[in-house]
Design a protein around this motif. Structure first.
Motif, mmCIF file in Angstrom:
data_model
loop_
_atom_site.group_PDB
_atom_site.id
_atom_site.type_symbol
_atom_site.label_atom_id
_atom_site.label_comp_id
_atom_site.label_asym_id
_atom_site.label_seq_id
_atom_site.Cartn_x
_atom_site.Cartn_y
_atom_site.Cartn_z
ATOM 1 N N PHE A 91 18.295 31.685 8.016
ATOM 2 C CA PHE A 91 19.398 30.751 7.802
ATOM 3 C C PHE A 91 19.613 30.483 6.321
ATOM 4 N N ARG A 92 18.539 30.398 5.544
ATOM 5 C CA ARG A 92 18.707 30.214 4.100
ATOM 6 C C ARG A 92 19.476 31.391 3.504
ATOM 7 N N SER A 93 19.171 32.597 3.964
ATOM 8 C CA SER A 93 19.884 33.764 3.432
ATOM 9 C C SER A 93 21.368 33.672 3.742
ATOM 10 N N LEU A 94 21.710 33.173 4.932
ATOM 11 C CA LEU A 94 23.117 33.011 5.287
ATOM 12 C C LEU A 94 23.774 31.927 4.433
ATOM 13 N N GLN A 95 23.059 30.826 4.190
ATOM 14 C CA GLN A 95 23.583 29.765 3.332
ATOM 15 C C GLN A 95 23.919 30.307 1.941
ATOM 16 N N LEU A 96 22.986 31.091 1.385
ATOM 17 C CA LEU A 96 23.183 31.620 0.036
ATOM 18 C C LEU A 96 24.328 32.627 0.003
ATOM 19 N N MET A 97 24.443 33.430 1.067
ATOM 20 C CA MET A 97 25.524 34.412 1.085
ATOM 21 C C MET A 97 26.890 33.742 1.187
ATOM 22 N N VAL A 98 26.990 32.700 2.010
ATOM 23 C CA VAL A 98 28.260 31.961 2.091
ATOM 24 C C VAL A 98 28.593 31.363 0.728
ATOM 25 N N GLN A 99 27.588 30.807 0.066
ATOM 26 C CA GLN A 99 27.793 30.248 -1.273
ATOM 27 C C GLN A 99 28.289 31.316 -2.239
ATOM 28 N N GLY A 100 27.831 32.557 -2.035
ATOM 29 C CA GLY A 100 28.237 33.657 -2.897
ATOM 30 C C GLY A 100 29.495 34.371 -2.445
ATOM 31 N N GLY A 101 30.172 33.833 -1.420
ATOM 32 C CA GLY A 101 31.428 34.423 -0.966
ATOM 33 C C GLY A 101 31.280 35.608 -0.037
ATOM 34 N N ILE A 102 30.093 35.777 0.568
ATOM 35 C CA ILE A 102 29.855 36.891 1.499
ATOM 36 C C ILE A 102 30.256 36.444 2.906
ATOM 37 N N GLU A 123 22.545 40.367 8.297
ATOM 38 C CA GLU A 123 21.149 40.248 7.868
ATOM 39 C C GLU A 123 20.909 41.103 6.637
ATOM 40 N N VAL A 124 19.912 40.686 5.831
ATOM 41 C CA VAL A 124 19.457 41.477 4.690
ATOM 42 C C VAL A 124 17.945 41.635 4.807
ATOM 43 N N PRO A 141 9.291 37.549 -5.675
ATOM 44 C CA PRO A 141 8.920 36.804 -4.462
ATOM 45 C C PRO A 141 10.006 35.855 -3.993
ATOM 46 N N GLU A 142 10.759 35.254 -4.920
ATOM 47 C CA GLU A 142 11.824 34.332 -4.526
ATOM 48 C C GLU A 142 12.899 35.056 -3.719
ATOM 49 N N GLY A 143 13.225 36.292 -4.112
ATOM 50 C CA GLY A 143 14.215 37.069 -3.381
ATOM 51 C C GLY A 143 13.728 37.446 -1.993
ATOM 52 N N ILE A 144 12.440 37.819 -1.901
ATOM 53 C CA ILE A 144 11.866 38.164 -0.595
ATOM 54 C C ILE A 144 11.905 36.954 0.327
ATOM 55 N N LEU A 145 11.499 35.793 -0.200
ATOM 56 C CA LEU A 145 11.511 34.567 0.605
ATOM 57 C C LEU A 145 12.924 34.202 1.038
ATOM 58 N N ASN A 146 13.888 34.370 0.154
ATOM 59 C CA ASN A 146 15.285 34.098 0.522
ATOM 60 C C ASN A 146 15.729 34.960 1.691
ATOM 61 N N SER A 147 15.358 36.238 1.675
ATOM 62 C CA SER A 147 15.803 37.150 2.728
ATOM 63 C C SER A 147 15.079 36.895 4.048
ATOM 64 N N ARG A 148 13.826 36.419 3.977
ATOM 65 C CA ARG A 148 13.037 36.225 5.197
ATOM 66 C C ARG A 148 13.435 34.974 5.963
ATOM 67 N N ASP A 149 13.934 33.977 5.265
ATOM 68 C CA ASP A 149 14.444 32.784 5.930
ATOM 69 C C ASP A 149 15.892 33.086 6.329
#
Length: 290
Positions: free
Chosen positions: A101-112, A260-261, A91-99
């Motif tokens: 802007f949060r998904s973009l924040q996490l991807m930038v943090q991960g070097g994407i 997007e993911v 569920p945490e992964g699904i929630l990350n992808s549905r938000d």
């Protein structure tokens, strides 16, 4: 394996394909409408009541959670997880992808790499931010939009003012994003399962439209990923905490960028274009990782 496929409709193409792949794999698979699941905690035990029946704990749960009911859907997935079931996409992964802007924040943090993006609670300085950082035209996306809905190409200040005022009055959350003109009307959809790319296609918008989604009238084309694009797709799911998903990539002059993911990507378009049995390949990966 006893598998519950969480879906709101048995008639959906992807639901039918996953169900058939489960049957072909000689699994006991059942479609469960997660919105009709009642959740009970009793005497320290987690139980799911479905159509007046207490469900037995499945070995594996495949969630196909709709964006408009993400919260309840993820609550159901978490309940099965706490019962001891393994799940495809926590569920945490699904929630990350549905938000978005949060998904973009996490991807930038991960070097994407992603396009330049702006998000604000009130959009008071949005037009100034566009002038200073994004430029015209730019993309406006409603955070809860799916399948190309709620995505606008804003060409000038007049359009920007009208759209921003509209969404402010409706209290709709939006993000503003850099427009990648060199890849306008196209994107690349990549399906990744357990760290492996299983299928990919280019989506081309219909004439006069900039949205490449198949549901918006676009068409799919065969495409070959570069090694860099393949790694970016795999890494995108990893940083969001997803086992399976669809990654949408643009080819810009600066290199590939993720826009997007999707944690519950449809299979109809990509199976039709590539002839790759994505549902069966996903089921095989589940078996190998169970």
């Amino acid at each position: 394996m006893l598998i519950y496929l969480l879906s709101r409709s048995e008639s959906l193409y992807t639901t039918k394909r996953i169900f058939q792949a489960g049957i072909n794999g000689k699994h006991n698979i059942r479609v469960i409408n997660y919105m009709e699941c009642d959740l009970l905690v009793e005497h320290g035990e987690y139980k799911v009541i479905y159509e007046n029946e207490e469900l037995i704990t499945p070995d594996f749960v495949i969630p196909r959670i709709g964006s408009s009911v993400t919260f309840y859907g993820c609550t159901v997935v978490r309940h099965f997880q706490m019962m001891g079931s393994k799940v495809l996409n926590k569920p945490e992964g699904i929630l990350n992808s549905r938000d978005k802007f949060r998904s973009l924040q996490l991807m930038v943090q991960g070097g994407i790499p992603i396009p330049k993006t702006f998000f604000s609670n009130d959009l008071y300085y949005a037009e100034q931010m566009v002038k200073d950082h994004l430029g015209y035209p730019f993309i406006m996306k409603v955070l809860e939009g799916t399948q190309g809905q709620g995505v606008f190409l804003v060409k000038n200040e007049q359009e920007a003012e009208a759209l921003i005022d509209e969404h402010v009055s409706k209290k709709t959350r939006v993000i503003l994003q850099e427009f990648i003109s060199e890849f306008s009307g196209k994107d690349i959809r990549v399906i990744v399962v357990y760290g492996k790319v299983v299928a990919t296609m280019m989506r081309q918008a219909k004439e006069g439209d900039f949205r490449s989604n198949i549901h918006a009238g676009g068409r799919g084309l065969i495409v070959e990923l570069t090694a860099e694009e393949e790694q970016i797709a795999i890494n995108s799911l990893s940083v969001l905490g997803l086992d399976m998903g669809g990654v949408d990539i643009l080819r810009s002059d600066k290199g590939p960028m993720v826009i997007e993911v999707n944690s519950s990507p449809g299979f109809e378009g990509i199976e039709g274009v590539t002839k790759i049995p994505v549902a069966e390949m996903m089921m095989e990966s589940i078996e190998q990782n169970f």
